[in-house]
Design a protein around this motif. Sequence first.
Motif, PDB file in Angstrom:
ATOM      1  N   LEU A  42     -16.546 -15.266  17.583  1.00 33.78           N
ATOM      2  CA  LEU A  42     -15.894 -15.419  16.282  1.00 33.78           C
ATOM      3  C   LEU A  42     -16.455 -14.429  15.267  1.00 33.78           C
ATOM      4  N   VAL A  43     -17.762 -14.310  15.217  1.00 33.52           N
ATOM      5  CA  VAL A  43     -18.396 -13.379  14.276  1.00 33.52           C
ATOM      6  C   VAL A  43     -17.990 -11.944  14.597  1.00 33.52           C
ATOM      7  N   ALA A  44     -17.982 -11.594  15.875  1.00 34.26           N
ATOM      8  CA  ALA A  44     -17.588 -10.241  16.270  1.00 34.26           C
ATOM      9  C   ALA A  44     -16.133  -9.964  15.890  1.00 34.26           C
ATOM     10  N   ALA A  45     -15.250 -10.933  16.086  1.00 38.12           N
ATOM     11  CA  ALA A  45     -13.841 -10.747  15.738  1.00 38.12           C
ATOM     12  C   ALA A  45     -13.671 -10.553  14.234  1.00 38.12           C
ATOM     13  N   VAL A  46     -14.395 -11.325  13.439  1.00 37.96           N
ATOM     14  CA  VAL A  46     -14.303 -11.189  11.990  1.00 37.96           C
ATOM     15  C   VAL A  46     -14.816  -9.817  11.550  1.00 37.96           C
ATOM     16  N   ILE A  47     -15.909  -9.370  12.133  1.00 38.23           N
ATOM     17  CA  ILE A  47     -16.461  -8.051  11.780  1.00 38.23           C
ATOM     18  C   ILE A  47     -15.475  -6.948  12.139  1.00 38.23           C
ATOM     19  N   ILE A  48     -14.850  -7.043  13.305  1.00 41.91           N
ATOM     20  CA  ILE A  48     -13.881  -6.019  13.714  1.00 41.91           C
ATOM     21  C   ILE A  48     -12.672  -6.023  12.784  1.00 41.91           C
ATOM     22  N   LEU A  49     -12.182  -7.212  12.409  1.00 47.79           N
ATOM     23  CA  LEU A  49     -11.035  -7.275  11.497  1.00 47.79           C
ATOM     24  C   LEU A  49     -11.363  -6.678  10.132  1.00 47.79           C
ATOM     25  N   ILE A  50     -12.538  -6.976   9.627  1.00 45.72           N
ATOM     26  CA  ILE A  50     -12.943  -6.404   8.333  1.00 45.72           C
ATOM     27  C   ILE A  50     -13.074  -4.892   8.451  1.00 45.72           C
ATOM     28  N   TRP A  51     -13.657  -4.428   9.544  1.00 45.08           N
ATOM     29  CA  TRP A  51     -13.837  -2.989   9.760  1.00 45.08           C
ATOM     30  C   TRP A  51     -12.482  -2.284   9.820  1.00 45.08           C
ATOM     31  N   LYS A  52     -11.531  -2.876  10.540  1.00 43.99           N
ATOM     32  CA  LYS A  52     -10.195  -2.282  10.643  1.00 43.99           C
ATOM     33  C   LYS A  52      -9.487  -2.270   9.287  1.00 43.99           C
ATOM     34  N   PHE A  53      -9.616  -3.363   8.524  1.00 46.48           N
ATOM     35  CA  PHE A  53      -8.981  -3.396   7.216  1.00 46.48           C
ATOM     36  C   PHE A  53      -9.579  -2.354   6.290  1.00 46.48           C
ATOM     37  N   LEU A  54     -10.884  -2.186   6.305  1.00 50.39           N
ATOM     38  CA  LEU A  54     -11.514  -1.191   5.436  1.00 50.39           C
ATOM     39  C   LEU A  54     -11.083   0.221   5.810  1.00 50.39           C
ATOM     40  N   ALA A  55     -10.923   0.485   7.112  1.00 52.76           N
ATOM     41  CA  ALA A  55     -10.442   1.797   7.538  1.00 52.76           C
ATOM     42  C   ALA A  55      -8.998   2.007   7.084  1.00 52.76           C
ATOM     43  N   TYR A  56      -8.178   0.956   7.166  1.00 55.76           N
ATOM     44  CA  TYR A  56      -6.791   1.038   6.721  1.00 55.76           C
ATOM     45  C   TYR A  56      -6.723   1.248   5.210  1.00 55.76           C
ATOM     46  N   ALA A  57      -7.529   0.497   4.477  1.00 61.04           N
ATOM     47  CA  ALA A  57      -7.497   0.583   3.017  1.00 61.04           C
ATOM     48  C   ALA A  57      -7.980   1.947   2.534  1.00 61.04           C
ATOM     49  N   LYS A  58      -8.877   2.565   3.272  1.00 64.54           N
ATOM     50  CA  LYS A  58      -9.384   3.878   2.883  1.00 64.54           C
ATOM     51  C   LYS A  58      -8.300   4.950   3.009  1.00 64.54           C
ATOM     52  N   GLU A  59      -7.428   4.799   4.006  1.00 64.17           N
ATOM     53  CA  GLU A  59      -6.391   5.805   4.244  1.00 64.17           C
ATOM     54  C   GLU A  59      -5.093   5.511   3.491  1.00 64.17           C
ATOM     55  N   THR A  60      -4.918   4.305   3.002  1.00 66.82           N
ATOM     56  CA  THR A  60      -3.697   3.910   2.321  1.00 66.82           C
ATOM     57  C   THR A  60      -3.782   4.289   0.845  1.00 66.82           C
ATOM     58  N   PRO A  61      -2.689   4.809   0.285  1.00 64.78           N
ATOM     59  CA  PRO A  61      -2.710   5.139  -1.151  1.00 64.78           C
ATOM     60  C   PRO A  61      -3.017   3.913  -2.008  1.00 64.78           C
ATOM     61  N   LYS A  62      -3.706   4.148  -3.109  1.00 68.77           N
ATOM     62  CA  LYS A  62      -4.114   3.052  -3.990  1.00 68.77           C
ATOM     63  C   LYS A  62      -2.915   2.343  -4.599  1.00 68.77           C
ATOM     64  N   ALA A  63      -1.780   3.008  -4.751  1.00 70.25           N
ATOM     65  CA  ALA A  63      -0.598   2.389  -5.343  1.00 70.25           C
ATOM     66  C   ALA A  63      -0.092   1.225  -4.487  1.00 70.25           C
ATOM     67  N   PHE A  64      -0.332   1.297  -3.187  1.00 68.60           N
ATOM     68  CA  PHE A  64       0.099   0.225  -2.291  1.00 68.60           C
ATOM     69  C   PHE A  64      -0.601  -1.087  -2.645  1.00 68.60           C
ATOM     70  N   PHE A  65      -1.867  -0.988  -3.063  1.00 62.26           N
ATOM     71  CA  PHE A  65      -2.636  -2.181  -3.403  1.00 62.26           C
ATOM     72  C   PHE A  65      -2.523  -2.535  -4.875  1.00 62.26           C
ATOM     73  N   GLY A  66      -1.736  -1.795  -5.636  1.00 60.74           N
ATOM     74  CA  GLY A  66      -1.522  -2.098  -7.046  1.00 60.74           C
ATOM     75  C   GLY A  66      -2.585  -1.528  -7.965  1.00 60.74           C
ATOM     76  N   PHE A  67      -3.266  -0.475  -7.548  1.00 59.76           N
ATOM     77  CA  PHE A  67      -4.304   0.129  -8.391  1.00 59.76           C
ATOM     78  C   PHE A  67      -3.873   1.438  -9.010  1.00 59.76           C
ATOM     79  N   GLY A  68      -2.609   1.733  -9.026  1.00 57.81           N
ATOM     80  CA  GLY A  68      -2.219   2.950  -9.698  1.00 57.81           C
ATOM     81  C   GLY A  68      -1.106   3.621  -9.015  1.00 57.81           C
TER      82      GLY A  68
END
Length: 68
Positions: A42-68
């Motif tokens: 469970l801990v490993a799965a949560v860490i992988i999901l967070i890691w994948k989301f952070l990689a996605y958020a880094k490559e996604t434009p900020k406007a998608f998340f409502g920051f500009g």
Amino acid sequence: MALPIRLINVGIRSVVLLSRFFFLFALAKMLDPAEIGKYGLLVAAVIILIWKFLAYAKETPKAFFGFG
């Protein structure tokens, strides 16, 4: 001025690491080995999901998340 802040940062990281270590030992004392394995998965799965989301958020434009 940067040295005390750096020491505080290292201290906080050390306390968190030691608390995780002792928490795992407390769980090992209370739970069966199979349940410890499930906890680890469970801990490993949560860490992988967070890691994948952070990689996605880094490559996604900020406007998608409502920051500009």
